[in-house]
Scaffold this motif. Structure first.
Motif, PDB file in Angstrom:
ATOM      1  N   LYS A  72       0.807  -1.219   0.000  1.00  0.00           N
ATOM      2  CA  LYS A  72       0.000   0.000   0.000  1.00  0.00           C
ATOM      3  C   LYS A  72       0.840   1.269   0.000  1.00  0.00           C
ATOM      4  CE  LYS A  72      -3.994  -2.004   2.407  1.00  0.00           C
ATOM      5  NZ  LYS A  72      -4.873  -1.925   3.602  1.00  0.00           N
ATOM      6  N   VAL A  73       2.037   1.205   0.575  1.00  0.00           N
ATOM      7  CA  VAL A  73       2.760   2.445   0.859  1.00  0.00           C
ATOM      8  C   VAL A  73       4.147   2.509   0.228  1.00  0.00           C
ATOM      9  CG1 VAL A  73       3.958   1.764   2.990  1.00  0.00           C
ATOM     10  CG2 VAL A  73       3.035   4.092   2.771  1.00  0.00           C
ATOM     11  N   GLY A  74       4.574   1.445  -0.454  1.00  0.00           N
ATOM     12  CA  GLY A  74       5.938   1.390  -0.964  1.00  0.00           C
ATOM     13  C   GLY A  74       6.337   2.580  -1.821  1.00  0.00           C
ATOM     14  N   ASP A  75       5.573   2.858  -2.869  1.00  0.00           N
ATOM     15  CA  ASP A  75       5.906   3.962  -3.771  1.00  0.00           C
ATOM     16  C   ASP A  75       5.810   5.307  -3.056  1.00  0.00           C
ATOM     17  OD1 ASP A  75       6.439   2.340  -5.917  1.00  0.00           O
ATOM     18  OD2 ASP A  75       4.448   2.526  -6.812  1.00  0.00           O
ATOM     19  N   ALA A  76       4.840   5.435  -2.154  1.00  0.00           N
ATOM     20  CA  ALA A  76       4.667   6.691  -1.428  1.00  0.00           C
ATOM     21  C   ALA A  76       5.824   6.935  -0.473  1.00  0.00           C
ATOM     22  CB  ALA A  76       3.338   6.688  -0.675  1.00  0.00           C
ATOM     23  N   PHE A  77       6.333   5.875   0.148  1.00  0.00           N
ATOM     24  CA  PHE A  77       7.463   6.038   1.056  1.00  0.00           C
ATOM     25  C   PHE A  77       8.685   6.557   0.314  1.00  0.00           C
ATOM     26  CE2 PHE A  77      11.438   4.270   2.750  1.00  0.00           C
ATOM     27  CZ  PHE A  77      11.491   4.948   3.956  1.00  0.00           C
ATOM     28  N   ILE A  78       8.998   5.973  -0.836  1.00  0.00           N
ATOM     29  CA  ILE A  78      10.196   6.421  -1.547  1.00  0.00           C
ATOM     30  C   ILE A  78       9.985   7.825  -2.112  1.00  0.00           C
ATOM     31  CG2 ILE A  78       9.690   5.456  -3.838  1.00  0.00           C
ATOM     32  CD1 ILE A  78      13.071   5.380  -1.985  1.00  0.00           C
ATOM     33  N   GLU A  79       8.747   8.183  -2.432  1.00  0.00           N
ATOM     34  CA  GLU A  79       8.472   9.560  -2.854  1.00  0.00           C
ATOM     35  C   GLU A  79       8.692  10.516  -1.690  1.00  0.00           C
ATOM     36  OE1 GLU A  79       7.482  12.835  -5.208  1.00  0.00           O
ATOM     37  OE2 GLU A  79       8.109  10.791  -5.717  1.00  0.00           O
ATOM     38  N   PHE A  80       8.321  10.101  -0.492  1.00  0.00           N
ATOM     39  CA  PHE A  80       8.592  10.879   0.720  1.00  0.00           C
ATOM     40  C   PHE A  80      10.096  11.134   0.868  1.00  0.00           C
ATOM     41  CE2 PHE A  80       9.630  10.042   5.371  1.00  0.00           C
ATOM     42  CZ  PHE A  80       9.464  11.357   5.788  1.00  0.00           C
ATOM     43  N   ILE A  81      10.910  10.112   0.656  1.00  0.00           N
ATOM     44  CA  ILE A  81      12.362  10.266   0.759  1.00  0.00           C
ATOM     45  C   ILE A  81      12.872  11.220  -0.320  1.00  0.00           C
ATOM     46  CG2 ILE A  81      14.583   9.068   0.625  1.00  0.00           C
ATOM     47  CD1 ILE A  81      12.933   8.556   3.195  1.00  0.00           C
ATOM     48  N   ARG A  82      12.357  11.104  -1.531  1.00  0.00           N
ATOM     49  CA  ARG A  82      12.775  12.016  -2.608  1.00  0.00           C
ATOM     50  C   ARG A  82      12.488  13.465  -2.235  1.00  0.00           C
ATOM     51  NH1 ARG A  82       9.475   8.409  -6.215  1.00  0.00           N
ATOM     52  NH2 ARG A  82      10.865   6.835  -7.102  1.00  0.00           N
ATOM     53  N   GLU A  83      11.247  13.707  -1.820  1.00  0.00           N
ATOM     54  CA  GLU A  83      10.831  15.078  -1.524  1.00  0.00           C
ATOM     55  C   GLU A  83      11.590  15.644  -0.327  1.00  0.00           C
ATOM     56  OE1 GLU A  83       6.585  14.917  -1.183  1.00  0.00           O
ATOM     57  OE2 GLU A  83       6.323  14.190  -3.237  1.00  0.00           O
ATOM     58  N   LEU A  84      11.794  14.823   0.686  1.00  0.00           N
ATOM     59  CA  LEU A  84      12.551  15.259   1.854  1.00  0.00           C
ATOM     60  C   LEU A  84      14.006  15.524   1.479  1.00  0.00           C
ATOM     61  CD1 LEU A  84      12.714  15.776   4.898  1.00  0.00           C
ATOM     62  CD2 LEU A  84      13.039  13.316   5.236  1.00  0.00           C
ATOM     63  N   SER A  85      14.549  14.700   0.623  1.00  0.00           N
ATOM     64  CA  SER A  85      15.940  14.848   0.200  1.00  0.00           C
ATOM     65  C   SER A  85      16.194  16.196  -0.469  1.00  0.00           C
ATOM     66  CB  SER A  85      16.298  13.724  -0.774  1.00  0.00           C
ATOM     67  OG  SER A  85      17.469  14.020  -1.490  1.00  0.00           O
ATOM     68  N   ILE A  86      15.299  16.588  -1.356  1.00  0.00           N
ATOM     69  CA  ILE A  86      15.475  17.854  -2.081  1.00  0.00           C
ATOM     70  C   ILE A  86      15.550  19.014  -1.104  1.00  0.00           C
ATOM     71  CG2 ILE A  86      14.381  19.463  -3.689  1.00  0.00           C
ATOM     72  CD1 ILE A  86      13.191  16.974  -5.111  1.00  0.00           C
ATOM     73  N   LYS A  87      14.646  19.040  -0.145  1.00  0.00           N
ATOM     74  CA  LYS A  87      14.619  20.155   0.808  1.00  0.00           C
ATOM     75  C   LYS A  87      15.781  20.085   1.792  1.00  0.00           C
ATOM     76  CE  LYS A  87       9.948  21.722   0.331  1.00  0.00           C
ATOM     77  NZ  LYS A  87       8.887  22.503   0.986  1.00  0.00           N
ATOM     78  N   CYS A  88      16.194  18.876   2.147  1.00  0.00           N
ATOM     79  CA  CYS A  88      17.358  18.756   3.031  1.00  0.00           C
ATOM     80  C   CYS A  88      18.614  19.280   2.328  1.00  0.00           C
ATOM     81  CB  CYS A  88      17.554  17.299   3.444  1.00  0.00           C
ATOM     82  SG  CYS A  88      16.454  16.755   4.769  1.00  0.00           S
ATOM     83  N   LYS A  89      18.811  18.888   1.084  1.00  0.00           N
ATOM     84  CA  LYS A  89      19.995  19.337   0.340  1.00  0.00           C
ATOM     85  C   LYS A  89      20.006  20.849   0.182  1.00  0.00           C
ATOM     86  CE  LYS A  89      21.281  15.264  -2.350  1.00  0.00           C
ATOM     87  NZ  LYS A  89      20.410  14.313  -1.645  1.00  0.00           N
ATOM     88  N   ASN A  90      18.848  21.409  -0.112  1.00  0.00           N
ATOM     89  CA  ASN A  90      18.758  22.860  -0.296  1.00  0.00           C
ATOM     90  C   ASN A  90      19.092  23.617   0.979  1.00  0.00           C
ATOM     91  OD1 ASN A  90      18.033  22.559  -2.969  1.00  0.00           O
ATOM     92  ND2 ASN A  90      15.839  22.741  -2.593  1.00  0.00           N
ATOM     93  N   ASN A  91      19.035  22.927   2.123  1.00  0.00           N
ATOM     94  CA  ASN A  91      19.338  23.564   3.407  1.00  0.00           C
ATOM     95  C   ASN A  91      20.588  22.995   4.065  1.00  0.00           C
ATOM     96  OD1 ASN A  91      16.923  25.479   4.179  1.00  0.00           O
ATOM     97  ND2 ASN A  91      15.985  23.668   3.247  1.00  0.00           N
ATOM     98  N   GLY A  92      21.350  22.202   3.303  1.00  0.00           N
ATOM     99  CA  GLY A  92      22.605  21.669   3.821  1.00  0.00           C
ATOM    100  C   GLY A  92      22.445  20.677   4.948  1.00  0.00           C
ATOM    101  N   VAL A  93      21.310  19.957   4.953  1.00  0.00           N
ATOM    102  CA  VAL A  93      21.017  18.995   6.019  1.00  0.00           C
ATOM    103  C   VAL A  93      21.246  17.578   5.499  1.00  0.00           C
ATOM    104  CG1 VAL A  93      19.223  18.084   7.556  1.00  0.00           C
ATOM    105  CG2 VAL A  93      19.330  20.542   7.068  1.00  0.00           C
ATOM    106  N   VAL A  94      22.055  16.789   6.195  1.00  0.00           N
ATOM    107  CA  VAL A  94      22.311  15.406   5.817  1.00  0.00           C
ATOM    108  C   VAL A  94      21.044  14.575   6.018  1.00  0.00           C
ATOM    109  CG1 VAL A  94      23.648  13.324   6.348  1.00  0.00           C
ATOM    110  CG2 VAL A  94      24.747  15.578   6.439  1.00  0.00           C
ATOM    111  N   LEU A  95      20.738  13.718   5.043  1.00  0.00           N
ATOM    112  CA  LEU A  95      19.587  12.824   5.170  1.00  0.00           C
ATOM    113  C   LEU A  95      20.068  11.377   5.197  1.00  0.00           C
ATOM    114  CD1 LEU A  95      16.557  12.222   5.256  1.00  0.00           C
ATOM    115  CD2 LEU A  95      16.553  12.262   2.747  1.00  0.00           C
ATOM    116  N   SER A  96      19.743  10.674   6.271  1.00  0.00           N
ATOM    117  CA  SER A  96      20.033   9.244   6.368  1.00  0.00           C
ATOM    118  C   SER A  96      18.722   8.507   6.601  1.00  0.00           C
ATOM    119  CB  SER A  96      21.022   8.959   7.498  1.00  0.00           C
ATOM    120  OG  SER A  96      20.495   9.361   8.753  1.00  0.00           O
TER     121      SER A  96
END
Length: 572
Positions: free
Chosen positions: A368-392
């Motif tokens: 139910k959530v597989g594709d949505a979870f990885i989309e969450f990581i993509r979207e979070l990654s973009i904003k983290c990078k734009n603010n110099g925040v490491v994402l693990s």
């Protein structure tokens, strides 16, 4: 009598002539090629005038595209499964999303405009249209972000898509010839192939070769009608996205600090005083707190400032486990709620001057959530990078049922992928066993490295042990069929003290990379696979051998002091 004889001979002769004619006719019929033509609409299984057959990499697929206002639209599932899985369709809010390394492209259904992060752009026609609950995407829009080429042929409509590159085989018709549905001259004709026309050879046979014409018709031609097979090479002209990461020029030595209330933050100085070599601390500060994507916050700026003064980065953990009333699937599969969650996480990172975010989302329904979870990581990654925040991102040891975490795609967007190398056996396990046997952890690292570069992998290790309590009435296989074995979690010192109290001895087991103890007391058999500096060293050697990015430990407070001597020998 003579007349009668002549009549008999005449009849016999006529019968022979007729029989011979029948034989000749049968032979002619057998060896004369059929002139029957197969209807191409039937061949492509097209039922409506706006349907478009899809030929993908030399194969007619069962999927159909559509012609809308003269343009080709292709259904989302086909795009996701065959052309570009990075496209994400939110069927709850009817929005199409695509993440690049820097931007999030979003298009609402039935709209001609779309967003590139915060900027609006006009496509000139609908990007996505919905028909009978199916989302169809403009094929040219998909192609802007995807590695394939296509050709559109009419009468009937079909598109020939190529997404595989490299060597392929061709041949040329020696003279005009028939392309047939199957091998054999009696099979219906699909097309007349002209002399010197080039075809792609899909499969060679003894007398007939399976080929595809340039206009996407696949059938069989007589081998004698084709020139010798030649090898050619297809090359892509697509420039893929280049993913940048925030990576440290030193090995990560991270520890998770469990914080369950604000006052626990005050203990950071004493917690760190008992450690050595740590360069990243991950306090459990944030968790998903409602179905709108809002998070609970236990963060402390004083905590962060103290860590920074000690030269330690803070990668705060965000979890989905604490509030049992929250439906993770509900949040992640609704774009507005998912993006609210993303925005809150990044806002907290900025507000508390965090160096990084550690995502720990567990116990999810992958279907139910597989594709949505990885989309969450993509979207979070973009904003983290734009603010110099490491994402693990924390991950289970790879198993078939956790493949939806899509570690390969995580590695494109997240900076580090963390293996939770523990809970091989867990509370409620049907059998007693190690929390993290060396063979199990080694296999988990090996499987992760098939998807993630080593310099992005952090190996999580346990500071805790499970003491298994097996009642005497249980079978020799540890417990009765279907029952669960009771167990309790002990920190390293507590586990050793427990064994000492019972006068139990320990034996090293090479296959587990652990000390093991087993004894019986009051009709209960205890089994213990110990976590200690010796077991930790086995895994730290694995980090060194595989050149991983570093290690992390769950959790601070469970370790014995000697563990840090071992850690600092391997994590520099």
């Amino acid at each position: 009598m003579k007349k009668k004889s002549h009549s008999i001979f005449a009849v016999l002769a006529l019968a022979l002539v007729i029989a011979a004619a029948i034989v000749v006719f049968a032979l002619i019929r057998k060896y004369t090629p059929s002139k029957e033509h197969e209807d191409l609409t039937t061949y492509y299984h097209l039922t409506n005038s706006d349907e478009v057959a899809i030929v993908l990499n030399n194969e007619v697929t069962s999927s159909k595209a559509r012609v809308i206002d003269g343009h080709i639209y292709i259904d989302y599932d086909f795009v996701h499964d065959n052309l570009n899985s990075r496209f994400y369709w939110d069927n709850n809010e009817n929005i199409l999303l695509y993440a690049t390394t820097q931007n999030l492209i979003s298009a609402q259904a039935e709209q001609t405009s779309y967003m590139v992060t915060k900027s609006s752009a006009d496509y000139g026609r609908k990007i996505v249209t919905i028909n009978s609950d199916t989302a169809y995407i403009d094929l040219d829009f998909v192609k802007e972000y995807s590695d394939f080429k296509y050709k559109h042929v009419k009468d009937p409509h079909r598109i020939i898509i190529t997404s595989q590159w490299g060597k392929y085989q061709t041949a040329t018709a020696k003279k005009n010839a028939s392309l047939r549905v199957r091998g054999g001259i009696k099979s219906p004709i699909l097309k007349k192939v002209s002399s010197k026309e080039e075809v792609t050879v899909i499969e060679q046979g003894d007398n007939w070769d399976k080929v595809m014409t340039d206009d996407g018709i696949i059938g069989y031609m007589q081998k004698r009608m084709l020139s010798s097979v030649k090898e050619k090479t297809r090359k892509s002209d697509f420039t893929p996205d280049t993913f940048a990461h925030i990576k440290k020029d030193y090995n990560i030595c991270m520890a998770w600090h469990q914080v369950t209330n604000q006052s626990a933050n005050n203990a950071v100085s004493s917690v760190l005083a008992n450690t050595r070599g740590i360069n990243v601390l991950s306090p459990t500060w944030f968790y998903l707190n409602d179905n709108n994507g809002n998070i609970a916050n236990l963060a402390s700026l004083n905590y962060v400032n103290y860590c920074h003064n000690q030269g330690i980065e803070v990668w705060a953990l965000v979890s989905n486990l604490e509030n049992k009333n929250v439906d993770t699937t509900e949040v992640l599969t609704h774009t507005s709620k998912r993006q609210n969650l993303v925005n809150q996480i990044v806002s907290m990172a900025i507000q508390y001057n965090l160096d990084g975010i550690n995502v720990d989302f567990e116990s999810m329904n992958g279907e139910k959530v597989g594709d949505a979870f990885i989309e969450f990581i993509r979207e979070l990654s973009i904003k983290c990078k734009n603010n110099g925040v490491v994402l693990s991102v924390d991950n289970y040891v790879p198993m078939s049922h956790t493949s939806f975490y899509n570690r390969k795609e995580q590695a494109n967007f997240a900076d580090y992928v963390v293996i939770m190398g523990y809970d091989e056996h867990y509370a409620g396990s049907p059998e007693a066993g190690s929390v993290a046997s060396l063979s199990w952890v080694t296999q988990g690292v090996s499987d992760t490295l098939k998807e993630v570069p080593a310099d992005q992998v952090i190996l999580g290790m346990p500071f805790y042990t499970r003491v298994w309590e097996i009642p005497s009435e249980s079978s020799s296989d540890d417990t009765a069929a279907g029952a669960k074995i009771p167990s309790k979690i002990y920190g390293m010192k507590a586990a050793n003290d427990f064994l000492a109290t019972h006068g139990a001895t320990k034996t090293w087991q090479d296959d587990c990379g652990q000390n093991y103890s087993e004894f019986t007391d009051n009709d209960t058999t205890y089994k213990v696979w110990l976590e200690d500096s010796a077991s930790a060293e086995c895994r730290l050697k694995l980090v060194e051998e595989k050149k991983l990015a570093g290690a992390s430990f769950w959790k601070l407070g469970f370790e014995t002091s000697d563990i840090w001597d071992t850690v600092t020998r391997y994590i520099h």
